[in-house]
Design a protein around this motif. Structure first.
Motif, mmCIF file in Angstrom:
data_model
loop_
_atom_site.group_PDB
_atom_site.id
_atom_site.type_symbol
_atom_site.label_atom_id
_atom_site.label_comp_id
_atom_site.label_asym_id
_atom_site.label_seq_id
_atom_site.Cartn_x
_atom_site.Cartn_y
_atom_site.Cartn_z
ATOM 1 N N MET A 93 0.856 -1.190 0.000
ATOM 2 C CA MET A 93 0.000 0.000 0.000
ATOM 3 C C MET A 93 0.893 1.242 0.000
ATOM 4 N N CYS A 94 1.213 1.706 -1.209
ATOM 5 C CA CYS A 94 2.145 2.825 -1.363
ATOM 6 C C CYS A 94 1.411 4.133 -1.643
ATOM 7 N N ALA A 95 0.116 4.049 -1.938
ATOM 8 C CA ALA A 95 -0.648 5.252 -2.282
ATOM 9 C C ALA A 95 -0.687 6.234 -1.112
ATOM 10 N N ASP A 99 -6.450 11.551 3.953
ATOM 11 C CA ASP A 99 -6.949 11.177 5.281
ATOM 12 C C ASP A 99 -8.340 11.758 5.553
ATOM 13 N N ASP A 126 -9.457 3.923 6.493
ATOM 14 C CA ASP A 126 -8.051 3.492 6.451
ATOM 15 C C ASP A 126 -8.023 2.132 5.749
ATOM 16 N N GLU A 144 6.637 10.825 7.025
ATOM 17 C CA GLU A 144 6.463 11.679 8.195
ATOM 18 C C GLU A 144 7.363 12.896 8.057
HETATM 19 O O1 C5P Z 1 -1.623 6.436 8.876
HETATM 20 P P1 C5P Z 1 -0.884 6.835 7.617
HETATM 21 O O2 C5P Z 1 -1.763 7.473 6.584
HETATM 22 O O3 C5P Z 1 0.360 7.621 7.846
HETATM 23 O O4 C5P Z 1 -0.374 5.428 7.055
HETATM 24 C C1 C5P Z 1 0.228 5.338 5.822
HETATM 25 C C2 C5P Z 1 -0.015 3.977 5.240
HETATM 26 O O5 C5P Z 1 -1.390 3.631 5.334
HETATM 27 C C3 C5P Z 1 0.326 3.912 3.771
HETATM 28 O O6 C5P Z 1 0.738 2.607 3.480
HETATM 29 C C4 C5P Z 1 -1.011 4.272 3.129
HETATM 30 O O7 C5P Z 1 -1.089 3.782 1.813
HETATM 31 C C5 C5P Z 1 -2.001 3.618 4.052
HETATM 32 N N1 C5P Z 1 -3.293 4.320 4.171
HETATM 33 C C6 C5P Z 1 -4.466 3.665 3.840
HETATM 34 N N2 C5P Z 1 -5.677 4.328 3.950
HETATM 35 C C7 C5P Z 1 -5.733 5.579 4.417
HETATM 36 C C8 C5P Z 1 -4.554 6.253 4.786
HETATM 37 C C9 C5P Z 1 -3.353 5.597 4.637
HETATM 38 O O8 C5P Z 1 -4.415 2.505 3.437
HETATM 39 N N3 C5P Z 1 -6.905 6.188 4.523
#
Ligand code: C5P
Length: 218
Positions: A93-95, A99, A126, A144
């Motif tokens: 999960m790199c996207a 938030d 998430d 971060e």
């Molecule tokens: O909590 P945070 O957004 O920093 O975490 C980052 C990781 O969680 C990444 O791998 C991102 O792709 C994933 N992510 C997700 N869904 C979200 C927010 C982040 O899968 N709503």
């Protein structure tokens, strides 16, 4: 058939930003270029995997011999990921998923006035935390701007990840190179040197191949 350490494996990679609409012509998004995610999709393909790339809007050229699913919003990405992981061995999960999204999408263009304007926002789902298929290898990224390892560790645990790639958001977003830390539950964080994202992708894919093999052996 394909050869390599991921031959016979199915890997889902997400890449790029999401776009959360405000009204018919505006959206909230971020600076993600998709570079890292596309490099990961290509590295996984070159390692022999059958790859599904789920991508938000980017300028990048689509990789060959990879199934590509285009999405815009976090909700669309969540749906595409849920469907794709059903038969997958690993999810990377790199996207840069938004938030927050506007609580309500205005049906017509919002007109400007002399007043201040506030947009109520609500949390998006998430995706990584919500995917809970047993046996699936889960890899997350953390960009971060401070206390990188501390926040990385917290995410590894909260989202129940096998591997977390942590890097400085200011140093990595939109760039060709990245200096990353690899975090797992078992070991001390591993600091990698500053590397082109294509090289970093190969290292991450190699780790994913090991995790998939270990999972299959149990
Ligand atoms: O909590 P945070 O957004 O920093 O975490 C980052 C990781 O969680 C990444 O791998 C991102 O792709 C994933 N992510 C997700 N869904 C979200 C927010 C982040 O899968 N709503």
């Amino acid at each position: 058939g394909r050869h390599g350490p991921l031959a016979g494996a199915r890997v889902v990679v997400t890449a790029g930003p999401t776009r959360e609409p405000i009204d018919p012509i505006r959206f909230i998004s971020n600076h993600s270029s998709g570079r890292m995610g596309y490099a990961l999709a290509e590295a996984a393909r070159d390692a022999g995997a059958q790859v599904t790339l789920i991508t938000g809007p980017t300028e990048r050229q689509l990789p060959f011999e990879v199934e590509v699913v285009h999405v815009q919003t976090a909700a669309e990405m969540a749906e595409a990921v849920q469907a794709a992981v059903e038969t997958a061995d690993a999810l990377i999960m790199c996207a840069a998923v938004a938030d927050y999204r506007p609580s309500r999408v205005a049906p017509e263009k919002i007109k400007k006035t002399e007043e201040q304007l506030s947009l109520p926002l609500e949390r998006t789902i998430d995706i990584l935390a919500s995917v809970q298929r047993p046996g699936l290898v889960k890899v997350g990224f953390a960009a971060e701007t401070e206390r990188l390892l501390e926040h990385g560790r917290a995410k590894l645990e909260a989202k129940r990840l096998d591997l977390l790639v942590a890097n400085d958001a200011r140093e990595t977003m939109g760039r060709e190179e990245s200096q990353a830390y690899l975090l797992t539950a078992e070991r001390e964080p591993e600091a990698l040197p500053r590397l082109p994202k294509t090289v970093l992708a190969e290292i991450i894919v190699d780790r994913v191949a090991r995790l998939v093999r270990a999972r299959r052996a149990t």
